[in-house]
Design an enzyme around this catalytic site. Structure first.
Site, PDB file in Angstrom:
ATOM      1  N   ASP A 209      82.595  72.771  53.067  1.00  0.00           N
ATOM      2  CA  ASP A 209      82.728  71.467  53.719  1.00  0.00           C
ATOM      3  C   ASP A 209      83.085  70.397  52.690  1.00  0.00           C
ATOM      4  OD1 ASP A 209      82.287  69.527  55.931  1.00  0.00           O
ATOM      5  OD2 ASP A 209      80.625  68.882  54.635  1.00  0.00           O
TER       6      ASP A 209
ATOM      7  N   HIS B   8      87.379  68.853  48.976  1.00  0.00           N
ATOM      8  CA  HIS B   8      88.125  68.011  48.043  1.00  0.00           C
ATOM      9  C   HIS B   8      87.234  67.019  47.317  1.00  0.00           C
ATOM     10  CE1 HIS B   8      88.029  66.207  52.023  1.00  0.00           C
ATOM     11  NE2 HIS B   8      88.061  65.029  51.448  1.00  0.00           N
TER      12      HIS B   8
ATOM     13  N   ASP C 196      86.920  69.046  64.514  1.00  0.00           N
ATOM     14  CA  ASP C 196      86.767  67.624  64.224  1.00  0.00           C
ATOM     15  C   ASP C 196      88.060  66.840  64.432  1.00  0.00           C
ATOM     16  OD1 ASP C 196      88.063  68.792  62.128  1.00  0.00           O
ATOM     17  OD2 ASP C 196      86.653  68.160  60.590  1.00  0.00           O
TER      18      ASP C 196
END
Length: 1593
Positions: free
Chosen positions: A611, A614, A733
């Protein structure tokens, strides 16, 4: 493997194998892991050391070629390798002699020696120093993981080491899942398809079909079986679970309250159902059911960046988060955040709106908040306190505690300058740190010293000095006030934007009234309850979030980032950002706790989704995943990255070992962009790919560890990888397609994604057609279980699509084609061996409302039958959102299945085809699937096309191979009387060669990268002309070359079968198979007929040896025999291919040693020696042979080059000395009378080669004086009359031969002026009359050799008769040689020290450069300066007669040449400091500048290739004699091999597959140069043979 042919050396593929398990080097103190029980690495080693079983499949060897600097090419920096179902090998290759091989050490954290993997433990392998063979490191691959490597080697400076660029290789995990029954049976959808079976299968990553589920919408664990059944029925084989741990107060799955406890609500008894293990055993039990009964693997989110704001452990471990206490620059951000909360609580009291209903309300609130913020005086965090500064400097001055200023002179500077100086001096404490109010200051003692040095006129006036300092402080503060204002303005803007989104925007959450608990905007800090009151700086922890377009490698919670102060973070108020620091030692408890969390998950799940990857610190991710892979080596890892950069994506993938990057179909804004995404992420390989069939090679693999048997292997070049995709039609999402495009687009998008050759993913809401994105935090309803029933949306279609997706991956349907036309996208997937396929026609629905069929041309599938499998569209009766209070429901829609669509067969000029026509009613969102099968597919065609090449090409001689492999346009036209030329490919032009090398140049790229859009591929699809041309040209010439019949027949048979059995779209593949197999066989035949030096050499040696075939062939207009065509050596191509221009005496004998003698073609060498020897006339051989019919004698150096080659032949050829007794019929009578070749006086007598040698020396000793036969314009229209006069004589004082005049040019620098306009016609550009240095060297070499032979009784002469001081006497070879030895340095050397000029024959007035050797000795009157020109000819003399040179003088001159004359591909022909230097050659230029008109500067600057080889040999000799190579020859060799990098690259990539005649300045292409020149390749090959001998010694 077939046995080598008699008399031929077979090329052996040499590998540097890993020595028996050497001791590891380690950058950590951790002990070596015990090897009991065996690790996967141990098992891999055991496999390769075990006995070979007959019938075993060949080992796959994936070869990674490193660049010369030891790093991977940018495109190959990341390698993805397949799962190790069976151990295979990763071969890391490096060319011999490249810089990285200089005491090179290969390092990797892959466990080469067995044992467990450790990120910071590196195995080493020392690279060998053999300069003649390629370097291979073979890594035995047996398990998954993410690894790095690099090469470390010596730098150019002594004692320095260079670490090469790192490379990464990731090995896919081995996933096992339950097999399922086929979804399609007998070309129709099977009712029993997709049923879970009991046996397991390997699941490749491309076969993954994952469904995202949110556990809190599934109910308790006891209800999950039904959800498993539904997912399995729909064809999914993996579930992606959002985090299952205990949720925080927000109820978001991603706000984890307790990482070691699973969410209590999942269990029957709530918290009471959570055992001591946190529910782990119960969860694993139900996941085992999913795995074994329903064929569903499990993948979970791993959250490393943050924890829930109410995590109980934050009370005891506040150091786990970022607070002003441990990250002081957050202090003003916390104060701003607190001010925002307090302001929010006071709105009603201030009469301000608490509910935002308009932009006016926002403006009112923001204006009031700005005013409120002003009262906080936040500027105090930025600036220096004037009062404090005044007191501090005054106190220091009065107390005498002054630190004298030691920086730059500051006296009398302006205050602005003084402010700049004090800033740059770094003495301002807390400068821009923002850690506390008035935390910025200059210590009083330093400020006092500074101000005294600056304001010297003020003396000891302390008050004045103090005020002066305050003026400086004021200037310092100006930009700090500006910074405060800028930061504040940005923060206000961010708050305003966020306020508008959360309270007013239509697509925002539209939050309710503003209160203290629900303030203006989200809070940036979590205040730990029960603790924050006691220590707000310690217990106020920064919340996590993300920033638009931020650098993912920069932690935005650390200075110098001001993201929290500027309110740039889009914050998650329920998540505290975790503070890992630089490593475990920075925050031991947190690292241990989170490691336990990750390893626990690795033992439960088959895969991770990282999750917020980045924003995960890279070193944290690496550490945690390494720990997870210890528990589960085959862990599948995927992640979603928002780096905005493919390069950054690859960095994360490489370092973390991410197996798949999540990609989203919803990111496409139109069908064209969607087709691009499909091509990029899901194509696989294009249909008709050829890399697997053409680029691989079969070899024998020695055991990687040095122990065990040799095994057959297939070597597969690796091109590097792009990150693998997990392609979602919709993620959990993102907005639904009702919002993004249209609800109808769900089916077409889902189908297109399912046809992608990559991992795919979806969410239940996509399949069930949920109208809106579900709120993970607020949504409390549960999934409705619809299975495949009436309200299941597109689930029935998904069952087929997902099942097909996995089946195609398991079945190897790796080839695909994506076609976009208007709103249609077509994907065709094909199994390349069986040519069975499935084609999907999807009508996308990017726009709402349309029911129009749109337009797409009928789809024609050549020689292919198509059978309808399935088709459907979705019919919506309503787009309304369900108001059901308990269950999540999709929109009211019906999946309408299409009746069968028949794809009829048709026939046109291009042959039979199947045709798919879209039905009249096919509204947007519709899809159709057909099963395809190529008709008449020949399963044996691949094997047939690649068989028999050895037999067809193995018996060809080297001249036959010239026809097969090469032949430029001019040669082919000449040899075939104009009938055949080079092949023209539309859009590409004429191929360089008519033979296989011409085809291979474009094919190398096409085959390696499957570039089926190349013009050659398009041409092959359009027709079979190329397949006709190739055998036809060989059949045409088989009368002259009977051996060509066999390869012509071989081509004919294969191409005939391809033409009859292959549709046009597959022609490029089979053409490439045939051509590449033929080329490999022909090239192998060349190498096998070459010397051991070539056969055992590296690819550069092979490429250069192929130039000997390229240049040596038979044409009609040039021959070594005037009566019939014979093979002859071309000087260069394309300009010197035929006729009188083909065969030059000088060029032949400069080229002969390298191209013929080092390669072992002694027969070809001997024929050229005998042919030129027969033409001896006036003591010279011709420069232009012209088939021995009209030879021209104007070359002073040619006879000496021939004598050098006769010497070389005698030393190198078997029974070489027998050549001296070989009789040669003489072309001209003894009196040198010119006669035609068929005149009775021609060939009337014979001489032995020994007699010819003697005649050359004797005629020179007597003096040579004649005028060329047929002198005048008919012979040479450019030359002036005096130029036809040839004069050569020996100076018996020195033994040196002099010759030439100002009007001719008798050496290789033979450019004659041609421009009337510039006044250069008849004026040589480089006459070099006198004694050119290379002739003197060649003479000395001949005399030395003849003296040796004569002294040993092997040569019938002792010397020459000479008239010296009026007396005729015998001058022995030794006496003449000694004369040269005694005089050479005196005559040719230009001393470095002018004090030594008296020792040498020099004129100091015209010396241009010292420490060199003259290019000529004794230039003609008026051109004495040309003696001193620095040119690249002296190394020739050094190579053939090194004894002439003082070694120290020689090495210095060579180093000058290295520095001044050497270019990328050759040597500058003149010193750039010379006034005559003109480095750009243009023979067409007929301007006014005499220096360059009509190319007069041919040898006055342009960089010629062939002198480079002599330079390399000379440098090698003298540097190993008196230079750095004396102690370590490898140092010299590495320097010289570095020079060869450019020629090596050029020959590998240039279409001519050779080295050019010359280039312009710095290697720039010269259009008037031959693209490949015999002597350019020859002298480099000669150098490499010298190195080979040195290595062997």
């Amino acid at each position: 493997m077939p046995k080598p042919k008699a008399g031929k050396a077979r090329a052996q593929l040499k590998s540097v194998q890993i020595p028996p398990r050497a001791k590891m080097s380690s950058s950590s103190e951790s002990p070596k892991t015990p090897k009991t029980p065996k690790t996967p690495a141990d098992e891999g080693i055991d496999f390769f050391e075990s006995a070979f079983k007959e019938g075993e499949e060949p080992i796959r060897v994936y070869e990674l070629q490193l660049d010369p600097d030891g790093g991977p090419n940018k495109d190959r920096a990341y390698m993805r390798l397949p799962p190790a179902y069976k151990p295979y090998v990763l071969r890391v290759s490096l060319e011999a002699g490249t810089p990285a091989a200089k005491n090179g050490v290969f390092k990797t954290n892959f466990p080469l020696d067995g044992g467990r993997f450790s990120r910071d433990r590196f195995c080493e392998r020392k690279l060998p120093t053999d300069f003649s063979k390629p370097i291979h490191i073979n890594l035995p691959i047996s398990h998954a993981g993410a690894f790095t490597y690099w090469v470390e080697y010596d730098g150019d400076e002594p004692g320095t080491r260079i670490k090469g660029r790192e490379g990464y290789f990731n090995i896919d995990p081995l996933l096992r899942t339950k097999a399922r029954t086929p979804i399609v049976s007998n070309t129709s959808v099977s009712a029993n398809g997709n049923a879970v079976k009991s046996d397991d299968v390997n699941l490749p990553l491309d076969g993954i079909s994952v469904l995202t589920v949110v556990s809190k919408w599934m109910g308790p664990i006891s209800a999950w079986r039904e959800h498993f059944a539904e997912a399995s029925e729909r064809g999914y084989n993996m579930l992606h679970w959002t985090p299952l741990q205990e949720r925080g107060e927000s109820d978001s799955p991603y706000s984890i309250r307790n990482q070691m406890v699973y969410e209590p609500s999942m269990f029957a008894d709530g918290k009471g159902g959570v055992a001591k293990d946190g529910g782990k055993a119960k969860l694993e039990e139900i996941l085992q059911v999913a795995r074994n009964e329903f064929g569903l693997l499990s993948l979970t989110d791993v959250v490393l960046n943050h924890t829930a704001n109410d995590s109980p452990w934050l009370v005891d471990h506040p150091e786990a988060g970022y607070s002003p206490s441990n990250t002081p620059h957050l202090t003003p951000a916390l104060e701003l955040d607190t001010a925002m909360i307090e302001f929010s609580a006071s709105l009603a009291a201030k009469g301000l709106p608490t509910v935002v209903r308009s932009q006016s309300d926002i403006d009112t609130l923001i204006t009031a908040f700005k005013e409120y913020l002003q009262t906080l005086n936040m500027w105090q965090y930025y600036v220096l306190n004037v009062d404090t500064e005044r007191k501090a400097v005054k106190d220091a001055l009065t107390s005498g505690k002054v630190t004298p200023w030691s920086g730059t002179d500051v006296a009398h500077k302006t205050v602005e300058n003084l402010a700049d100086i004090i800033r740059e001096a770094g003495v301002i404490k807390g400068y821009r740190a923002l850690e506390k109010r008035f935390g910025t200051y200059v210590p009083g003692d330093i400020a006092a010293g500074f101000v005294k040095a600056a304001f010297v006129d003020l003396g000891d006036n302390f008050d004045a000095l103090t005020e002066a300092w305050i003026r400086v402080v004021d200037v310092l503060n100006v930009p700090l006030y500006q910074e405060w204002k800028e930061d504040t303005d940005i923060a206000i803007d961010q708050i305003q934007g966020r306020l508008k989104y959360t309270r007013l925007d239509a697509h925002g959450p539209k939050l309710g009234p503003i209160t203290k608990d629900l303030p203006l905007v989200e809070t940036y800090f979590t205040r730990v309850r029960g603790k924050v009151e006691t220590d707000p700086l310690k217990y106020s922890l920064a919340n996590n979030g993300w920033i638009w377009n931020a650098n993912p490698l920069v932690n935005f919670a650390l200075p110098p980032s001001k993201s929290y102060l500027r309110r740039e973070v889009i914050v998650w108020g329920d998540c505290v950002k975790l503070r890992y620091g630089d490593g475990p030692e920075s925050n031991p408890w947190l690292w241990e706790y989170m490691t336990d969390y990750v390893t626990s998950l690795a033992g439960t799940f088959e895969g991770f989704r990282i999750d917020n990857c980045h924003s995960t610190p890279l070193h944290v991710g690496v550490y945690m995943l390494d720990a997870a892979r210890v528990v589960n080596p085959n862990l599948y890892v995927c992640a979603e990255l928002f780096t905005g950069s493919e390069e950054m994506d690859t960095l994360f993938v490489s370092r973390l070992g991410i197996n798949s990057l999540i990609r989203e179909a919803g990111n496409a804004w139109d069908p064209k962009e969607f087709s691009r995404l499909l091509y990029r992420h899901g194509l696989g390989k294009p249909i008709g790919s050829m890399d697997s069939a053409c680029v691989t090679s079969k070899e024998e693999l020695p055991p990687p560890t040095g122990k065990g048997p040799t095994r057959p292997c297939i070597v597969i070049p690796h091109n590097g990888s792009v990150p693998h995709a997990l392609f979602f039609d919709l993620t959990h999402d993102n907005e639904t397609y009702l919002d993004k495009r249209s609800a109808e687009d769900a089916l077409s998008t889902g189908a297109l994604v399912a046809f992608s050759y990559c991992a795919i993913g979806s969410v239940k809401g996509f399949d069930d057609l949920y109208p809106k994105l579900l709120n993970l935090v607020a949504e409390k309803r549960r999934y409705e279980l619809t299975r495949l029933g009436p309200n299941s949306g597109i689930a029935k279609a998904k069952r087929i699509l997902n099942s097909l997706h996995t089946e195609m991956a398991l079945g190897g349907f790796e080839e695909g084609h994506v076609h976009q036309e208007n709103d249609y996208i077509v994907i065709h997937r094909v199994q390349p061996t069986t040519q069975k396929g499935y084609i999907l026609i999807a009508h996308t629905a990017f726009s709402k409302g349309s029911k129009d069929r749109g337009f797409i041309d009928p789809i024609k599938l050549r020689r292919t039958k198509a059978k309808f499998i399935y088709g459907a569209h979705v019919d919506f009766s309503s787009y309304d959102i369900s108001n059901d209070a308990n269950y999540l429901k999709g929109m009211a829609a019906k999946l309408v299945e299409l009746p069968e669509v028949v794809a009829p067969q048709g026939l046109d000029n291009d042959g039979p085809y199947g045709e798919i026509v879209v039905p009249d009613y096919f509204p947007p969102g519709s899809v159709m699937i057909f099963e395809t099968q190529l008709q008449g597919a020949d399963p044996s065609l691949d094997a047939f096309c690649s068989s028999g090449a050895e037999g067809a090409f193995g018996q060809l001689d080297l001249v036959d191979l010239n026809v097969v492999l090469h032949r430029a346009e001019g040669e082919e036209r000449d040899a075939t009387s104009g009938e055949i030329g080079s092949y023209n490919v539309p859009g590409l032009g004429n191929l360089t060669y008519c033979g296989l090398e011409g085809w291979m140049h474009p094919l190398r790229h096409i085959m390696r990268y499957n570039d089926l859009g190349h013009p050659l591929c398009g041409h092959l699809r359009e027709g079979t002309w190329a397949m006709d041309y190739i055998p036809a040209r060989l059949f045409k010439q088989s009368d002259t070359f009977p051996n060509l019949e066999k390869p012509a027949q071989w081509f004919q048979e294969r191409f005939d079968r391809v033409k009859t059995s292959v549709p046009p779209f597959l022609r490029p593949k089979y053409f490439a198979i045939v051509i590449s197999e033929a080329y490999k066989a022909a090239r192998r035949s060349v190498i096998e007929q070459c010397s051991e030096f070539v056969a055992s050499g590296h690819s550069f040696t092979h490429d250069l040896a192929l130039c000997s075939i390229q240049m040596h062939g038979q044409v009609q207009s040039a021959s070594l025999d005037p009566a019939k065509p014979t093979p002859s050596l071309a000087a260069g191509l394309p300009h010197f291919a035929t006729g009188w221009a083909r065969c030059w005496g000088r060029d032949v004998f400069i080229s002969l040693r390298g191209l013929f003698l080092t390669t072992g073609n002694f027969i070809g060498a001997k024929r050229h020696i005998l042919a030129f020897a027969s033409t001896l006339k006036h003591g010279l051989i011709p420069n232009l042979l012209d088939s021995v019919r009209n030879p021209r004698y104007n070359s002073r150096d040619s006879p000496w080059w021939m004598l050098q080659n006769i010497q070389d032949y005698c030393k190198m050829a078997p029974e070489g000395l027998a050549l001296l007794s070989e009789p040669v019929k003489r072309r001209f009578p003894k009196d040198d009378t010119w006669v035609p070749w068929d005149d009775p006086r021609a060939y009337a007598y014979s001489s032995t080669i020994a007699e010819i040698i003697q005649e050359i020396l004797q005629r020179h000793a007597d003096g040579i004086h004649f005028r060329e036969y047929n002198a005048g314009p008919n012979l040479d229209m450019q030359m002036s009359d005096e130029g036809f006069n040839i004069d050569i004589q020996v100076d018996w004082n020195t033994g040196i031969i002099f010759g030439g005049n100002a009007h001719n040019c008798g050496t290789w620098m033979d450019k004659m002026g041609e421009s009337v306009r510039a006044g250069t016609k008849g004026k040589p550009g480089t006459p070099r009359d006198g004694a050119p240095v290379e002739i003197t060297g060649l003479l000395k070499s001949t005399l030395r050799w003849l003296d040796e032979l004569s002294s040993a009784g092997k040569f019938p002469f002792k010397g020459v008769d000479a008239t010296i001081d009026g007396k005729k006497r015998l001058v022995t070879y030794r006496e003449w040689s000694n004369l040269l030895q005694q005089s050479f340095e005196e005559c040719y050397y230009v001393p470095l020290d002018p004090a030594e000029d008296a020792k040498y024959n020099v004129n100091p007035q015209i010396i241009n450069r010292r420490g060199i050797y003259k290019d000529v000795f004794g230039s003609g009157a008026g051109r004495e300066w040309s003696d001193y020109q620095f040119r690249p000819n002296f190394p020739i003399a050094m190579v053939v007669a090194p004894e002439l040179f003082d070694p120290q003088h020689a090495l210095y001159a060579l180093k000058l040449a290295d520095q001044i004359l050497r270019g990328p591909l050759g040597m500058k022909t003149l010193d750039p400091a010379d006034l005559q230097y003109r480095p750009y050659y243009d023979n067409a230029n007929d301007g006014d500048d005499p220096a360059i008109a009509k190319g007069l500067n041919y040898h006055n600057g342009p960089e010629w290739g062939w002198p480079l080889g002599y330079f390399l040999q000379a440098y090698l000799y003298f540097d190993t004699k008196v230079g750095v190579g004396k102690e370590d020859p490898s140092r010299t060799l590495h320097h010289l091999f570095k020079i060869l990098l450019k020629p090596r690259h050029h020959i590998q990539h240039d279409p001519w597959a050779g080295l050019p005649e010359l280039t312009n300045k710095d290697g720039e292409h010269c259009r008037d140069s031959c693209n490949t020149q015999a002597w350019s390749s020859s002298t480099i090959l000669d150098f490499l043979e010298t190195v080979h001998k040195l290595s062997a010694a």
